[in-house]
Motif scaffolding. Structure first.
Motif, short mmCIF file in Angstrom:
data_model
loop_
_atom_site.label_atom_id
_atom_site.label_comp_id
_atom_site.label_asym_id
_atom_site.label_seq_id
_atom_site.Cartn_x
_atom_site.Cartn_y
_atom_site.Cartn_z
N VAL A 96 0.84 -1.20 0.00
CA VAL A 96 0.00 0.00 0.00
C VAL A 96 0.87 1.25 0.00
O VAL A 96 1.82 1.37 0.80
CB VAL A 96 -0.91 -0.01 1.25
N VAL A 97 0.56 2.19 -0.90
CA VAL A 97 1.28 3.46 -0.98
C VAL A 97 0.26 4.59 -1.14
O VAL A 97 -0.62 4.52 -2.00
CB VAL A 97 2.25 3.48 -2.18
N ALA A 98 0.39 5.62 -0.33
CA ALA A 98 -0.45 6.80 -0.47
C ALA A 98 -0.01 7.62 -1.68
O ALA A 98 1.19 7.73 -1.95
CB ALA A 98 -0.39 7.65 0.80
N CYS A 99 -0.97 8.23 -2.36
CA CYS A 99 -0.64 8.97 -3.59
C CYS A 99 0.07 10.29 -3.31
O CYS A 99 0.59 10.92 -4.23
CB CYS A 99 -1.91 9.22 -4.41
N ASP A 100 0.09 10.71 -2.03
CA ASP A 100 0.66 12.04 -1.72
C ASP A 100 2.07 11.95 -1.16
O ASP A 100 2.48 12.77 -0.35
CB ASP A 100 -0.25 12.80 -0.76
N MET A 101 2.84 10.93 -1.61
CA MET A 101 4.24 10.77 -1.19
C MET A 101 5.16 11.01 -2.39
O MET A 101 5.68 10.06 -2.99
CB MET A 101 4.47 9.37 -0.62
N PRO A 102 5.40 12.25 -2.76
CA PRO A 102 6.16 12.53 -3.99
C PRO A 102 7.65 12.22 -3.90
O PRO A 102 8.31 12.15 -4.93
CB PRO A 102 5.92 14.02 -4.22
N LEU A 103 8.19 12.05 -2.69
CA LEU A 103 9.62 11.80 -2.57
C LEU A 103 9.96 10.32 -2.50
O LEU A 103 11.14 9.95 -2.43
CB LEU A 103 10.18 12.51 -1.32
N LEU A 104 8.97 9.47 -2.55
CA LEU A 104 9.21 8.03 -2.48
C LEU A 104 10.05 7.56 -3.67
O LEU A 104 9.82 7.98 -4.81
CB LEU A 104 7.87 7.28 -2.47
N THR A 105 11.01 6.66 -3.40
CA THR A 105 11.86 6.13 -4.45
C THR A 105 11.87 4.61 -4.42
O THR A 105 11.40 3.98 -3.45
CB THR A 105 13.32 6.61 -4.32
N GLU A 106 12.46 4.04 -5.44
CA GLU A 106 12.62 2.60 -5.53
C GLU A 106 13.43 2.05 -4.36
O GLU A 106 13.21 0.92 -3.91
CB GLU A 106 13.32 2.24 -6.85
N THR A 107 14.33 2.84 -3.84
CA THR A 107 15.19 2.39 -2.74
C THR A 107 14.37 1.96 -1.53
O THR A 107 14.57 0.87 -0.97
CB THR A 107 16.18 3.50 -2.32
N SER A 108 13.44 2.80 -1.11
CA SER A 108 12.62 2.46 0.05
C SER A 108 11.70 1.29 -0.24
O SER A 108 11.49 0.43 0.63
CB SER A 108 11.81 3.68 0.50
N LEU A 109 11.16 1.23 -1.44
CA LEU A 109 10.30 0.10 -1.79
C LEU A 109 11.08 -1.21 -1.75
O LEU A 109 10.57 -2.23 -1.26
CB LEU A 109 9.69 0.31 -3.17
N ARG A 110 12.31 -1.18 -2.21
CA ARG A 110 13.13 -2.40 -2.21
C ARG A 110 13.42 -2.84 -0.77
O ARG A 110 13.36 -4.02 -0.45
CB ARG A 110 14.42 -2.18 -2.98
N VAL A 111 13.75 -1.88 0.10
CA VAL A 111 14.00 -2.22 1.50
C VAL A 111 12.75 -2.81 2.15
O VAL A 111 12.83 -3.79 2.91
CB VAL A 111 14.49 -0.97 2.27
N LEU A 112 11.60 -2.25 1.84
CA LEU A 112 10.34 -2.75 2.39
C LEU A 112 10.07 -4.17 1.92
O LEU A 112 9.75 -5.06 2.73
CB LEU A 112 9.19 -1.82 1.99
N VAL A 113 10.18 -4.40 0.62
CA VAL A 113 9.89 -5.73 0.07
C VAL A 113 10.93 -6.76 0.53
O VAL A 113 10.57 -7.88 0.91
CB VAL A 113 9.81 -5.66 -1.47
N ASP A 114 12.20 -6.38 0.51
CA ASP A 114 13.25 -7.31 0.94
C ASP A 114 13.15 -7.61 2.43
O ASP A 114 13.52 -8.71 2.88
CB ASP A 114 14.64 -6.75 0.62
N GLY A 115 12.66 -6.66 3.21
CA GLY A 115 12.54 -6.85 4.65
C GLY A 115 11.22 -7.43 5.10
O GLY A 115 10.99 -7.61 6.30
N ARG A 116 10.36 -7.73 4.15
CA ARG A 116 9.02 -8.26 4.45
C ARG A 116 9.10 -9.55 5.26
O ARG A 116 9.89 -10.44 4.96
CB ARG A 116 8.30 -8.51 3.13
N ASP A 117 8.25 -9.65 6.28
CA ASP A 117 8.12 -10.86 7.09
C ASP A 117 6.70 -11.40 6.89
O ASP A 117 5.75 -10.89 7.48
CB ASP A 117 8.38 -10.55 8.56
#
Length: 197
Positions: A96-117
């Motif tokens: 889930v990602v809010a549409c009002d996060m303009p500074l979000l990058t692939e880096t944070s998404l990768r950390v989130l997905v790789d760190g998923r439990d």
């Protein structure tokens, strides 16, 4: 051998955007509407990316090629979109990602997905204060759906406390600035005057 859980993306666009005065998902920070930019970011990590929309947006987007999930509940806030996503596919996990996060990058998404439990009901970053879960950049597993239904039945619609009660897996975001929500015209103007996104 257990079949891997499908991970779908959900761009939350169905808010009323009353503080901004216009649909935040249509604002342009990266040469295209924010909902399209976020879709591009999510696609490498997700099986399918959906736009979470309200009924009015669904009517406007009737010819859109992007798959939509229309809010199905008469409740305020982002929990409507998340619950509606689980009604669409209760066996999937939802990034889930809010549409009002303009500074979000692939880096944070990768950390989130790789760190998923996957053994936890959800995986989220600590919020910008480093204390509580950030619900609007997080992965919600199928096992959280009964918890959401209980919250709904109790009239409890705030996603952050639900994550706190659900014993979610918490990570530290690589750059806390990526959690910035831009909700007001003044905030949008200030961001556009920065050197880079």
């Amino acid at each position: 051998m257990n079949k891997p859980i499908v991970l779908n993306g959900l761009v939350l666009t169905g808010g009323r955007s009353t503080r901004m005065g216009q649909d935040k998902s249509r604002l342009i920070y990266h040469e295209k509407p924010q909902r399209e930019h976020l879709t591009d970011l999510l696609q490498p990590f997700c099986d399918t990316v959906f736009w979470s929309v309200n009924a009015g947006q669904a009517s406007e987007l009737s010819n859109a090629t992007q798959p939509l999930i229309v809010d199905e509940f008469d409740i305020p806030g982002p929990l409507n979109g998340i619950l509606s996503a689980f009604r669409q596919d209760p066996k999937a996990a939802w990034l889930v990602v809010a549409c009002d996060m303009p500074l979000l990058t692939e880096t944070s998404l990768r950390v989130l997905v790789d760190g998923r439990d996957e053994s936890k009901p959800a995986t989220a970053f600590y919020d910008s204060n480093g204390q509580f879960p950030e619900p609007l950049l997080s992965i919600w597993e199928p096992t959280i759906e009964p918890i959401l239904q209980t919250a709904l039945a109790s009239g409890y619609y705030a996603p952050r406390p639900i994550l706190m009660l659900a014993d979610c897996h918490l990570l530290t975001v690589p750059d806390v600035r990526e959690l910035l929500n831009v909700n007001k015209p003044a905030e949008q103007k200030a961001l556009k005057h920065r050197d880079k996104f």
